[in-house]
Motif scaffolding. Structure first.
Motif, short mmCIF file in Angstrom:
data_model
loop_
_atom_site.label_atom_id
_atom_site.label_comp_id
_atom_site.label_asym_id
_atom_site.label_seq_id
_atom_site.Cartn_x
_atom_site.Cartn_y
_atom_site.Cartn_z
N VAL A 42 0.85 -1.14 0.08
CA VAL A 42 0.01 -0.06 0.07
C VAL A 42 0.95 1.24 0.00
CG1 VAL A 42 -1.69 1.43 1.44
CG2 VAL A 42 -1.81 -1.20 1.02
N GLN A 43 1.86 1.11 0.65
CA GLN A 43 2.84 2.46 1.00
C GLN A 43 3.50 2.67 -0.53
OE1 GLN A 43 2.42 0.26 3.47
NE2 GLN A 43 1.63 1.34 4.84
N ASN A 46 1.06 4.25 -2.77
CA ASN A 46 0.81 5.60 -2.44
C ASN A 46 2.05 6.36 -2.94
OD1 ASN A 46 -1.47 5.34 -0.92
ND2 ASN A 46 -0.39 4.93 1.02
N PHE A 49 1.76 7.19 -6.76
CA PHE A 49 0.69 8.22 -7.07
C PHE A 49 1.42 9.65 -6.73
CE2 PHE A 49 -2.81 5.17 -6.51
CZ PHE A 49 -3.38 5.40 -7.76
N VAL A 50 2.27 9.84 -5.70
CA VAL A 50 2.89 10.98 -5.23
C VAL A 50 4.08 11.29 -6.45
CG1 VAL A 50 4.36 11.86 -3.59
CG2 VAL A 50 2.75 10.77 -2.69
#
Length: 278
Positions: A42-43, A46, A49-50
């Motif tokens: 999940v990290q 994320n 996406f960043v």
């Protein structure tokens, strides 16, 4: 091809195939997110996406140096992801080969739900024997955020020990309702709306009125343990089922939480309870 040309030259079959194509892609994306939810991947998602957001901002603002660095990260990032997450990728491919990758999420949710049911039943048994009053509401499709915000946030795993400890008399959290959301105790000492039904028996107290009240305005399932009699009740869809045995409570929770259960698959104990209580 422009969008207008696509619609003007496409047949109905192409429309349907395009829609199916989009739905299948979204389905796979959704399943992938469900598989990696709660894992360290999940990290990673994320972070991706960043990086993509930073790339778009850099292009828009003309930040050439930052854009060059981001491009280098993207170019070599795929290789790094394969190396770092090699065990996870291999496990996912093995599960895909066995046809289990999309059933694992459902099985995990069912296991968590079953653990929650058993924890509630065990806690209800303990509190009923000792006449400890309790009020437990389980969120369904209708959100209970407004009521969760009236209590003390916990965000804890559901366990019989924690539920019992919350409702021990003269403790800070015992007065009010516990609300369970997504198989976790979201908050305790919550205030629920009281039912104003004139048909509710006068012998029932505030907890039963609160259980019936929340069931009238939401689709939640609420369990009540009477402090006066030690009897267990369950409220759902504006109906209060009183004086339940532990087996009846367990099977009512399983049936009402599991929307896929067919009526003919209902266990014998539940059938007997319905016949007895109408």
């Amino acid at each position: 091809m422009s969008l207008s040309n696509f619609f003007s030259h496409s047949t109905i079959f192409e429309y349907i195939s395009s829609i199916i194509d989009i739905l299948v892609v979204w389905y796979f994306i959704y399943k992938i997110f469900m598989v990696v939810r709660g894992t360290k991947a999940v990290q990673l998602i994320n972070g991706i996406f960043v990086i993509l957001i930073l790339k778009g901002v850099s292009e828009f603002l003309g930040l050439h140096t930052l854009l060059w660095l981001i491009d280098q990260v993207i170019d070599y990032g795929l290789l790094a992801i394969i190396i770092i997450f090699q065990p996870e990728l291999r496990r996912a491919l093995e599960q895909l080969g066995r046809g289990k990758i999309f059933t694992r999420v459902r099985q995990k949710a069912e296991e968590q739900q079953e653990k929650m049911v058993e924890a509630i039943v065990k806690a209800s048994e303990y509190m009923a024997k000792r006449r400890i009053g309790a009020l437990i509401s389980i969120e369904q499709e209708t959100g209970l955020t407004d009521y969760i915000e009236t209590g003390i946030p916990l965000n804890s795993q559901v366990s019989s020990e924690l539920l019992i400890n919350i409702f021990i008399p003269n403790t800070p959290l015992h007065d009010g309702a516990v609300i369970i959301s997504n198989n976790k105790i979201a908050a305790a000492a919550c205030y629920l709306p009281l039912s104003e039904s004139p048909f509710l028996s006068k012998e029932l107290g505030t907890r039963h009125r609160a259980a019936l009240g929340i069931s009238e305005v939401t689709d939640s399932i609420t369990i009540v343990v009477s402090e006066e009699t030690g009897k267990i009740s369950l409220a759902k869809n504006g109906e209060l089922h009183r004086d339940l045995s532990l087996d009846a409570l367990r099977e009512m929770l399983r049936n009402k939480l599991n929307k896929d259960v067919e009526p003919q698959a209902t266990p014998t104990i539940w059938s007997k309870w319905v016949k007895k209580n109408g």
